[in-house]
Design a protein around this motif. Structure first.
Motif, mmCIF file in Angstrom:
data_model
loop_
_atom_site.group_PDB
_atom_site.id
_atom_site.type_symbol
_atom_site.label_atom_id
_atom_site.label_comp_id
_atom_site.label_asym_id
_atom_site.label_seq_id
_atom_site.Cartn_x
_atom_site.Cartn_y
_atom_site.Cartn_z
ATOM 1 N N PRO A 13 0.804 -1.230 0.000
ATOM 2 C CA PRO A 13 0.000 0.000 0.000
ATOM 3 C C PRO A 13 0.838 1.281 0.000
ATOM 4 N N ALA A 14 1.968 1.283 0.683
ATOM 5 C CA ALA A 14 2.813 2.483 0.722
ATOM 6 C C ALA A 14 3.316 2.862 -0.668
ATOM 7 N N ILE A 15 3.450 1.869 -1.546
ATOM 8 C CA ILE A 15 3.906 2.135 -2.914
ATOM 9 C C ILE A 15 2.732 2.437 -3.832
ATOM 10 N N THR A 16 1.687 1.634 -3.762
ATOM 11 C CA THR A 16 0.558 1.852 -4.670
ATOM 12 C C THR A 16 -0.185 3.148 -4.375
ATOM 13 N N GLU A 17 -0.108 3.649 -3.147
ATOM 14 C CA GLU A 17 -0.692 4.966 -2.857
ATOM 15 C C GLU A 17 0.005 6.055 -3.665
ATOM 16 N N PRO A 29 5.483 3.718 -20.118
ATOM 17 C CA PRO A 29 4.784 4.040 -21.363
ATOM 18 C C PRO A 29 4.616 5.551 -21.556
ATOM 19 N N GLN A 30 4.935 6.008 -22.748
ATOM 20 C CA GLN A 30 4.826 7.419 -23.074
ATOM 21 C C GLN A 30 3.388 7.893 -22.885
ATOM 22 N N GLY A 31 3.237 9.051 -22.252
ATOM 23 C CA GLY A 31 1.927 9.629 -22.046
ATOM 24 C C GLY A 31 1.258 9.220 -20.749
ATOM 25 N N GLU A 32 1.791 8.211 -20.072
ATOM 26 C CA GLU A 32 1.239 7.796 -18.787
ATOM 27 C C GLU A 32 1.695 8.778 -17.704
ATOM 28 N N PRO A 33 0.862 9.003 -16.695
ATOM 29 C CA PRO A 33 1.235 9.978 -15.657
ATOM 30 C C PRO A 33 2.349 9.460 -14.747
ATOM 31 N N LEU A 34 2.932 10.386 -14.027
ATOM 32 C CA LEU A 34 3.911 10.084 -12.988
ATOM 33 C C LEU A 34 3.243 10.298 -11.654
ATOM 34 N N PRO A 35 3.744 9.725 -10.580
ATOM 35 C CA PRO A 35 4.962 8.945 -10.451
ATOM 36 C C PRO A 35 4.808 7.517 -10.952
ATOM 37 N N ALA A 36 5.967 6.877 -11.116
ATOM 38 C CA ALA A 36 5.996 5.509 -11.618
ATOM 39 C C ALA A 36 7.309 4.852 -11.231
ATOM 40 N N LEU A 37 7.320 3.529 -11.272
ATOM 41 C CA LEU A 37 8.543 2.750 -11.084
ATOM 42 C C LEU A 37 8.884 2.067 -12.395
ATOM 43 N N VAL A 38 10.168 2.098 -12.751
ATOM 44 C CA VAL A 38 10.651 1.380 -13.926
ATOM 45 C C VAL A 38 11.723 0.414 -13.454
ATOM 46 N N LEU A 39 11.511 -0.869 -13.713
ATOM 47 C CA LEU A 39 12.418 -1.916 -13.270
ATOM 48 C C LEU A 39 13.231 -2.416 -14.458
ATOM 49 N N SER A 40 14.528 -2.610 -14.233
ATOM 50 C CA SER A 40 15.417 -3.106 -15.286
ATOM 51 C C SER A 40 16.283 -4.219 -14.715
ATOM 52 N N THR A 41 16.318 -5.354 -15.399
ATOM 53 C CA THR A 41 17.189 -6.442 -14.981
ATOM 54 C C THR A 41 18.609 -6.089 -15.403
ATOM 55 N N LYS A 74 11.803 10.949 -4.057
ATOM 56 C CA LYS A 74 12.481 10.492 -2.850
ATOM 57 C C LYS A 74 11.524 9.741 -1.928
ATOM 58 N N ARG A 75 10.284 10.212 -1.797
ATOM 59 C CA ARG A 75 9.279 9.490 -0.994
ATOM 60 C C ARG A 75 9.035 8.097 -1.566
ATOM 61 N N LEU A 76 8.959 8.024 -2.875
ATOM 62 C CA LEU A 76 8.758 6.735 -3.536
ATOM 63 C C LEU A 76 9.966 5.824 -3.319
ATOM 64 N N SER A 77 11.156 6.375 -3.449
ATOM 65 C CA SER A 77 12.372 5.609 -3.220
ATOM 66 C C SER A 77 12.409 5.043 -1.804
#
Length: 90
Positions: A13-17, A29-41, A74-77
């Motif tokens: 919940p702390a992240i999805t909020e 995805p281009q045009g999607e709102p922020l904030p967001a997380l992008v994961l890279s292996t 930073k809050r998201l991090s």
């Protein structure tokens, strides 16, 4: 592993909020709102012994926190770190 990590993040919940469903591998995805997380292996290696593969994988994933302001990112991090620091399990 990718699906499980994404599900873990989306189950907190702390992240999805902050990001809602915007947790994606590879790119945001281009045009999607922020904030967001992008994961890279970053790396993904199969465990080996002298007898061959041991059936385990060792992977490193980078999580980028995107937001409209530094404070929001930073809050998201911090929410991501709080969830993952010391995490054990599937």
């Amino acid at each position: 592993m990718e699906e499980d990590l994404r599900a873990l993040l989306l189950g907190a919940p702390a992240i999805t909020e902050l990001v809602g469903p915007r947790v994606n591998f590879g790119r945001h995805p281009q045009g999607e709102p922020l904030p967001a997380l992008v994961l890279s292996t970053i790396s993904d290696r199969e465990g080996l012994t002298l007898s061959g593969p041991d059936g385990l994988q060792r992977a490193r994933v980078q999580i980028d926190c995107w937001a409209a302001s530094y404070g929001e990112a930073k809050r998201l991090s911090r929410a991501v770190r709080d969830l993952l620091h010391g995490h054990a399990g599937g």
